[in-house]
Design a protein around this motif. Structure first.
Motif, PDB file in Angstrom:
ATOM      1  N   SER A  30      92.912  21.581  38.173  1.00 19.34           N
ATOM      2  CA  SER A  30      92.019  20.567  37.625  1.00 19.34           C
ATOM      3  C   SER A  30      91.946  20.741  36.116  1.00 19.34           C
ATOM      4  O   SER A  30      91.369  21.710  35.618  1.00 19.34           O
ATOM      5  CB  SER A  30      90.617  20.718  38.233  1.00 19.34           C
ATOM      6  N   THR A  31      92.559  19.796  35.388  1.00 19.07           N
ATOM      7  CA  THR A  31      92.542  19.920  33.921  1.00 19.07           C
ATOM      8  C   THR A  31      91.114  19.767  33.404  1.00 19.07           C
ATOM      9  O   THR A  31      90.743  20.394  32.418  1.00 19.07           O
ATOM     10  CB  THR A  31      93.495  18.900  33.265  1.00 19.07           C
ATOM     11  N   GLY A  32      90.290  18.975  34.104  1.00 16.22           N
ATOM     12  CA  GLY A  32      88.879  18.833  33.699  1.00 16.22           C
ATOM     13  C   GLY A  32      88.180  20.187  33.727  1.00 16.22           C
ATOM     14  O   GLY A  32      87.497  20.573  32.768  1.00 16.22           O
ATOM     15  N   MET A  34      89.632  23.144  33.616  1.00 14.02           N
ATOM     16  CA  MET A  34      90.245  24.025  32.614  1.00 14.02           C
ATOM     17  C   MET A  34      89.688  23.719  31.222  1.00 14.02           C
ATOM     18  O   MET A  34      89.401  24.637  30.445  1.00 14.02           O
ATOM     19  CB  MET A  34      91.776  23.836  32.614  1.00 14.02           C
ATOM     20  N   LEU A  35      89.507  22.439  30.934  1.00 15.88           N
ATOM     21  CA  LEU A  35      89.002  22.044  29.612  1.00 15.88           C
ATOM     22  C   LEU A  35      87.529  22.433  29.462  1.00 15.88           C
ATOM     23  O   LEU A  35      87.114  22.912  28.405  1.00 15.88           O
ATOM     24  CB  LEU A  35      89.207  20.537  29.399  1.00 15.88           C
ATOM     25  N   ARG A  36      86.752  22.246  30.539  1.00 13.78           N
ATOM     26  CA  ARG A  36      85.332  22.643  30.479  1.00 13.78           C
ATOM     27  C   ARG A  36      85.201  24.147  30.252  1.00 13.78           C
ATOM     28  O   ARG A  36      84.327  24.618  29.546  1.00 13.78           O
ATOM     29  CB  ARG A  36      84.604  22.222  31.763  1.00 13.78           C
ATOM     30  N   ASP A  55      82.254  12.371  24.744  1.00 16.99           N
ATOM     31  CA  ASP A  55      82.260  10.908  24.620  1.00 16.99           C
ATOM     32  C   ASP A  55      82.994  10.237  25.774  1.00 16.99           C
ATOM     33  O   ASP A  55      83.137   9.015  25.798  1.00 16.99           O
ATOM     34  CB  ASP A  55      82.957  10.487  23.310  1.00 16.99           C
ATOM     35  N   GLY A  56      83.502  11.025  26.702  1.00 15.01           N
ATOM     36  CA  GLY A  56      84.230  10.437  27.832  1.00 15.01           C
ATOM     37  C   GLY A  56      85.620   9.986  27.464  1.00 15.01           C
ATOM     38  O   GLY A  56      86.238   9.193  28.166  1.00 15.01           O
ATOM     39  N   LYS A  57      86.128  10.493  26.313  1.00 16.36           N
ATOM     40  CA  LYS A  57      87.491  10.107  25.899  1.00 16.36           C
ATOM     41  C   LYS A  57      88.487  11.134  26.387  1.00 16.36           C
ATOM     42  O   LYS A  57      88.128  12.283  26.661  1.00 16.36           O
ATOM     43  CB  LYS A  57      87.561  10.035  24.377  1.00 16.36           C
ATOM     44  N   PHE A  58      89.765  10.737  26.426  1.00 14.05           N
ATOM     45  CA  PHE A  58      90.791  11.682  26.845  1.00 14.05           C
ATOM     46  C   PHE A  58      91.008  12.750  25.787  1.00 14.05           C
ATOM     47  O   PHE A  58      90.903  12.479  24.591  1.00 14.05           O
ATOM     48  CB  PHE A  58      92.122  10.952  27.071  1.00 14.05           C
ATOM     49  N   SER A  91     102.894  10.196  28.965  1.00 13.20           N
ATOM     50  CA  SER A  91     103.434  11.401  28.330  1.00 13.20           C
ATOM     51  C   SER A  91     103.175  12.625  29.215  1.00 13.20           C
ATOM     52  O   SER A  91     104.039  13.492  29.368  1.00 13.20           O
ATOM     53  CB  SER A  91     102.819  11.567  26.941  1.00 13.20           C
ATOM     54  N   GLN A  92     101.996  12.688  29.821  1.00 18.92           N
ATOM     55  CA  GLN A  92     101.670  13.803  30.723  1.00 18.92           C
ATOM     56  C   GLN A  92     102.531  13.745  31.982  1.00 18.92           C
ATOM     57  O   GLN A  92     103.009  14.771  32.473  1.00 18.92           O
ATOM     58  CB  GLN A  92     100.188  13.790  31.092  1.00 18.92           C
ATOM     59  N   ALA A  93     102.749  12.531  32.496  1.00 18.97           N
ATOM     60  CA  ALA A  93     103.561  12.388  33.718  1.00 18.97           C
ATOM     61  C   ALA A  93     104.982  12.879  33.450  1.00 18.97           C
ATOM     62  O   ALA A  93     105.590  13.570  34.267  1.00 18.97           O
ATOM     63  CB  ALA A  93     103.569  10.935  34.176  1.00 18.97           C
ATOM     64  N   LYS A 132      74.864  19.076  37.579  1.00 18.70           N
ATOM     65  CA  LYS A 132      74.298  19.059  36.218  1.00 18.70           C
ATOM     66  C   LYS A 132      75.389  18.959  35.147  1.00 18.70           C
ATOM     67  O   LYS A 132      75.437  19.741  34.210  1.00 18.70           O
ATOM     68  CB  LYS A 132      73.461  20.313  35.981  1.00 18.70           C
ATOM     69  N   ARG A 133      76.316  18.029  35.324  1.00 22.69           N
ATOM     70  CA  ARG A 133      77.398  17.885  34.337  1.00 22.69           C
ATOM     71  C   ARG A 133      76.913  17.098  33.129  1.00 22.69           C
ATOM     72  O   ARG A 133      76.496  15.972  33.241  1.00 22.69           O
ATOM     73  CB  ARG A 133      78.600  17.207  34.992  1.00 22.69           C
ATOM     74  N   SER A 134      77.016  17.723  31.947  1.00 27.51           N
ATOM     75  CA  SER A 134      76.395  17.145  30.757  1.00 27.51           C
ATOM     76  C   SER A 134      77.078  15.856  30.282  1.00 27.51           C
ATOM     77  O   SER A 134      76.475  15.042  29.609  1.00 27.51           O
ATOM     78  CB  SER A 134      76.389  18.159  29.624  1.00 27.51           C
TER      79      SER A 134
HETATM   80  P1  AMP Z   1      87.562  15.329  35.108  1.00 30.30           P
HETATM   81  O1  AMP Z   1      86.809  16.555  35.486  1.00 30.30           O
HETATM   82  O2  AMP Z   1      88.968  15.324  35.653  1.00 30.30           O
HETATM   83  O3  AMP Z   1      86.839  14.060  35.451  1.00 30.30           O
HETATM   84  O4  AMP Z   1      87.723  15.358  33.508  1.00 30.30           O
HETATM   85  C1  AMP Z   1      86.621  15.397  32.643  1.00 30.30           C
HETATM   86  C2  AMP Z   1      87.057  15.067  31.217  1.00 30.30           C
HETATM   87  O5  AMP Z   1      88.049  16.023  30.795  1.00 30.30           O
HETATM   88  C3  AMP Z   1      87.719  13.733  31.011  1.00 30.30           C
HETATM   89  O6  AMP Z   1      86.780  12.688  30.824  1.00 30.30           O
HETATM   90  C4  AMP Z   1      88.568  13.967  29.776  1.00 30.30           C
HETATM   91  O7  AMP Z   1      87.750  13.987  28.613  1.00 30.30           O
HETATM   92  C5  AMP Z   1      89.046  15.388  29.996  1.00 30.30           C
HETATM   93  N1  AMP Z   1      90.336  15.474  30.739  1.00 30.30           N
HETATM   94  C6  AMP Z   1      90.527  16.022  31.979  1.00 30.30           C
HETATM   95  N2  AMP Z   1      91.812  15.949  32.355  1.00 30.30           N
HETATM   96  C7  AMP Z   1      92.459  15.330  31.344  1.00 30.30           C
HETATM   97  C8  AMP Z   1      93.812  14.938  31.137  1.00 30.30           C
HETATM   98  N3  AMP Z   1      94.757  15.153  32.060  1.00 30.30           N
HETATM   99  N4  AMP Z   1      94.122  14.320  29.960  1.00 30.30           N
HETATM  100  C9  AMP Z   1      93.177  14.093  29.015  1.00 30.30           C
HETATM  101  N5  AMP Z   1      91.880  14.419  29.157  1.00 30.30           N
HETATM  102  C10 AMP Z   1      91.516  15.037  30.304  1.00 30.30           C
END
Ligand code: AMP
Length: 187
Positions: A30-32, A34-36, A55-58, A91-93, A132-134
């Motif tokens: 889950s990239t989400g 990993m990013l969190r 901001d809900g952006k990629f 690009s990710q695909a 509780k996701r901000s």
């Molecule tokens: P998610 O938990 O998958 O709903 O992701 C939460 C947030 O993380 C998204 O709204 C994006 O800001 C970022 N994010 C997660 N996965 C990606 C991805 N593959 N590419 C770009 N942004 C991502």
């Protein structure tokens, strides 16, 4: 078996990914999450992505793609990858295809959980209370949905031509969706 679970935020990708990791003894990518984690640990990446995430952006493709590389080449996870929330752009695909080729793997199944905006809003509201996701306030939810639909359309078109692509009605009950997936996978 490597599987992509594809669909807008709140479609239930995470839930179905968890079901599959149990069934297939696989790993949820889950990239989400990993990013969190990067934000939580206040890493350099975390500092770069916090505004976009809130901001809900990629997040930038280069950043997400770089996080993926280690995982795809991890021997332990070979052919046991369940992608949840990746890829989200063409690009990710293409990056994923490249990494899988280089590591002698392939995509076995792509599931698209299709669900409309109303059901998504209801589900995300529920998750907001539970987890509780901000980033999940109402405006962000709409931004995330709209961004997803706009940017991922080419990815959807790209994968929908694939013979391993399966569209599933994501507004069904969680259990029904799992059953449908199980049936397609012949488990
Ligand atoms: P998610 O938990 O998958 O709903 O992701 C939460 C947030 O993380 C998204 O709204 C994006 O800001 C970022 N994010 C997660 N996965 C990606 C991805 N593959 N590419 C770009 N942004 C991502």
């Amino acid at each position: 078996m490597n599987i992509i679970i594809f669909g807008p935020p709140g479609a239930g990708k995470g839930t179905q990914a968890k079901f599959l990791i149990d069934k297939l003894k696989s790993y949820q990518i889950s990239t989400g999450d990993m990013l969190r984690e990067e934000i939580k640990k206040e890493t350099e990446i975390g500092k770069k992505i916090i505004n976009n995430m809130n901001d809900g952006k990629f997040v930038d493709d280069h950043i997400v793609n770089s996080l993926l590389e280690k995982i795809v080449f991890d021997k332990k996870k070979n052919n046991r990858l369940i992608f949840d929330g990746y890829p989200r752009t063409l690009s990710q695909a293409k990056n994923l295809e490249n990494l899988l080729n280089k590591s002698n793997q392939k995509l076995d199944f792509i599931f698209f959980l299709n669900v409309n905006k109303d059901s998504i809003l209801k589900r995300i509201e529920k998750r907001k209370i539970l987890e509780k996701r901000s980033d999940d306030d109402a405006i962000t939810i709409l931004n995330r949905y709209d961004t997803y639909m706009k940017i991922t359309k080419p990815v959807l078109d790209y994968y929908s031509k694939n013979k391993n692509f399966h569209e599933i009605d994501g507004s069904m009950e969680i259990k029904k969706i799992s059953q449908k997936i199980q049936q397609i996978l012949n488990l």
